[in-house]
Design an enzyme around this catalytic site. Structure first.
Site, PDB file in Angstrom:
ATOM      1  N   LYS A  52      49.565  33.039  56.795  1.00  0.00           N
ATOM      2  CA  LYS A  52      49.129  33.096  55.192  1.00  0.00           C
ATOM      3  C   LYS A  52      50.108  33.828  54.309  1.00  0.00           C
ATOM      4  CE  LYS A  52      44.257  31.644  56.258  1.00  0.00           C
ATOM      5  NZ  LYS A  52      42.616  32.347  56.535  1.00  0.00           N
ATOM      6  N   GLN A  96      39.378  37.114  55.588  1.00  0.00           N
ATOM      7  CA  GLN A  96      39.494  36.327  56.877  1.00  0.00           C
ATOM      8  C   GLN A  96      38.174  36.300  57.616  1.00  0.00           C
ATOM      9  OE1 GLN A  96      42.193  34.398  57.475  1.00  0.00           O
ATOM     10  NE2 GLN A  96      41.296  33.574  59.306  1.00  0.00           N
ATOM     11  N   ASP A 119      39.248  30.462  48.939  1.00  0.00           N
ATOM     12  CA  ASP A 119      38.554  29.731  50.194  1.00  0.00           C
ATOM     13  C   ASP A 119      37.510  28.527  49.706  1.00  0.00           C
ATOM     14  OD1 ASP A 119      39.549  30.412  52.795  1.00  0.00           O
ATOM     15  OD2 ASP A 119      38.535  32.516  52.582  1.00  0.00           O
TER      16      ASP A 119
HETATM   17  N1  GUN Z   1      38.535  31.654  59.520  1.00  0.00           N
HETATM   18  C1  GUN Z   1      38.854  30.571  60.001  1.00  0.00           C
HETATM   19  N2  GUN Z   1      39.137  29.776  58.926  1.00  0.00           N
HETATM   20  C2  GUN Z   1      38.938  30.219  57.850  1.00  0.00           C
HETATM   21  C3  GUN Z   1      39.217  30.105  56.464  1.00  0.00           C
HETATM   22  O1  GUN Z   1      39.770  28.965  56.027  1.00  0.00           O
HETATM   23  N3  GUN Z   1      39.182  31.172  55.481  1.00  0.00           N
HETATM   24  C4  GUN Z   1      38.595  32.253  55.858  1.00  0.00           C
HETATM   25  N4  GUN Z   1      38.753  33.287  54.955  1.00  0.00           N
HETATM   26  N5  GUN Z   1      38.393  32.677  57.292  1.00  0.00           N
HETATM   27  C5  GUN Z   1      38.848  31.696  58.132  1.00  0.00           C
END
Ligand code: GUN
Length: 283
Positions: A52, A96, A119
């Site tokens: 990211k 996350q 998100d």
């Molecule tokens: N963990 C796995 N996929 C995601 C996601 O799309 N966003 C977040 N915040 N955590 C994750």
């Protein structure tokens, strides 16, 4: 023989669009900023967070990483989120998941200002998706829709089957297909006649989290098959929820794993962060 929908190619297109728009914003003195919070030492989460941050740099965003120790308390995490909610240079906040077991994920998600919730996990954003009045879409279902649009596949009137009912993928995925006038069925672990229902799907989305769960006998000839899964097979090799080798000859379009939906997710996060920056700047 199915046409492969390459997440690498489609995500590169999305990131190029974001990069171009970002340059335009920068010319107006606006620089999109994303804060990524990671708690603990989960190796998969570490890889995702690194990717990211890399994507942010590539499209021209500022990113800030907050790597907190495993023993972080709920209050400490909430305090960080409150600080980031009030930090003008930060437009998007992503915590996350999964969090360590002693932390309350729901409370953490609720603490993020909905306008910075890139998100789209906050109940306010989830509700907006339900009524079709949204700024942010959750990244994985949005990535699947982007792939469908990129191939000019018309969803209207099609039988769409989503396997999986998670808040992050299955439920919003079904809603996005419904918004485009698909006739949508959501299947899950209690579904009876799963095979028969899937075999009627013109568009089949697999978000189960089980390696090679979707077998060829579950797929209608000519179906569009979108595989959200990221699993390891019996040999430790990366594979999706779809038995690719046997399903691919039956489908009209299919997404591979790796290189399918996975790369789309981060591209859509970039798109959401750009949107957050524009909303906050009224640009
Ligand atoms: N963990 C796995 N996929 C995601 C996601 O799309 N966003 C977040 N915040 N955590 C994750």
């Amino acid at each position: 023989m199915a046409k492969l929908i390459s997440g690498k190619e489609v995500s590169a297109k999305v990131r190029a669009q974001v990069r171009e728009e970002c340059e335009g914003l920068k010319a107006k003195g606006i620089c999109p900023g994303l804060a990524v919070i990671i708690v603990g030492n989960d190796p998969a989460s570490r890889v995702y967070v690194n990717n990211k941050k890399k994507a942010c740099a590539e499209v021209g965003f500022v990113s800030e990483e907050y790597a907190l120790p495993e023993e972080t308390t709920q209050e400490e995490l909430l305090e960080l989120i409150r600080t980031l909610n009030n930090k003008p240079e930060i437009n998007g906040i992503l915590c996350q998941l999964p969090l360590p077991a002693h932390l309350d994920e729901k409370e953490v998600i609720n603490a993020i200002d909905p306008i910075k919730d890139v998100d789209a996990f906050h109940p306010s954003n989830v509700g907006r998706i339900m009524i079709g009045d949204y700024h942010f879409l959750p990244c994985t279902p949005a990535g699947v829709m982007e792939m469908i649009h990129n191939e000019n596949i018309d969803v209207s009137g099609k039988n769409c089957v989503v396997i999986g009912r998670s808040n992050i993928v299955g439920k919003p995925m079904a809603m996005l297909l419904l918004h485009e006038n698909g006739t949508v069925t959501i299947c899950h672990s209690r579904t009876k006649n799963l095979k028969e229902i899937c075999a009627c799907a013109d568009i089949l989305v697999a978000a189960v989290g089980r390696p090679k769960f979707v077998t060829a006998d579950m797929v209608k000839p000519g179906a569009v098959v979108l595989d959200v899964g990221i699993n390891r097979d019996e040999n430790g090799k990366l594979c999706g929820d779809v038995d690719f080798e046997n399903v691919e000859p039956k489908a009209s379009y299919i997404t591979p794993v790796p290189g399918g939906v996975g790369p789309m997710t981060i591209a859509m996060l970039m798109k959401n962060t750009l949107m957050a920056a524009k909303l906050q700047a009224n640009a």
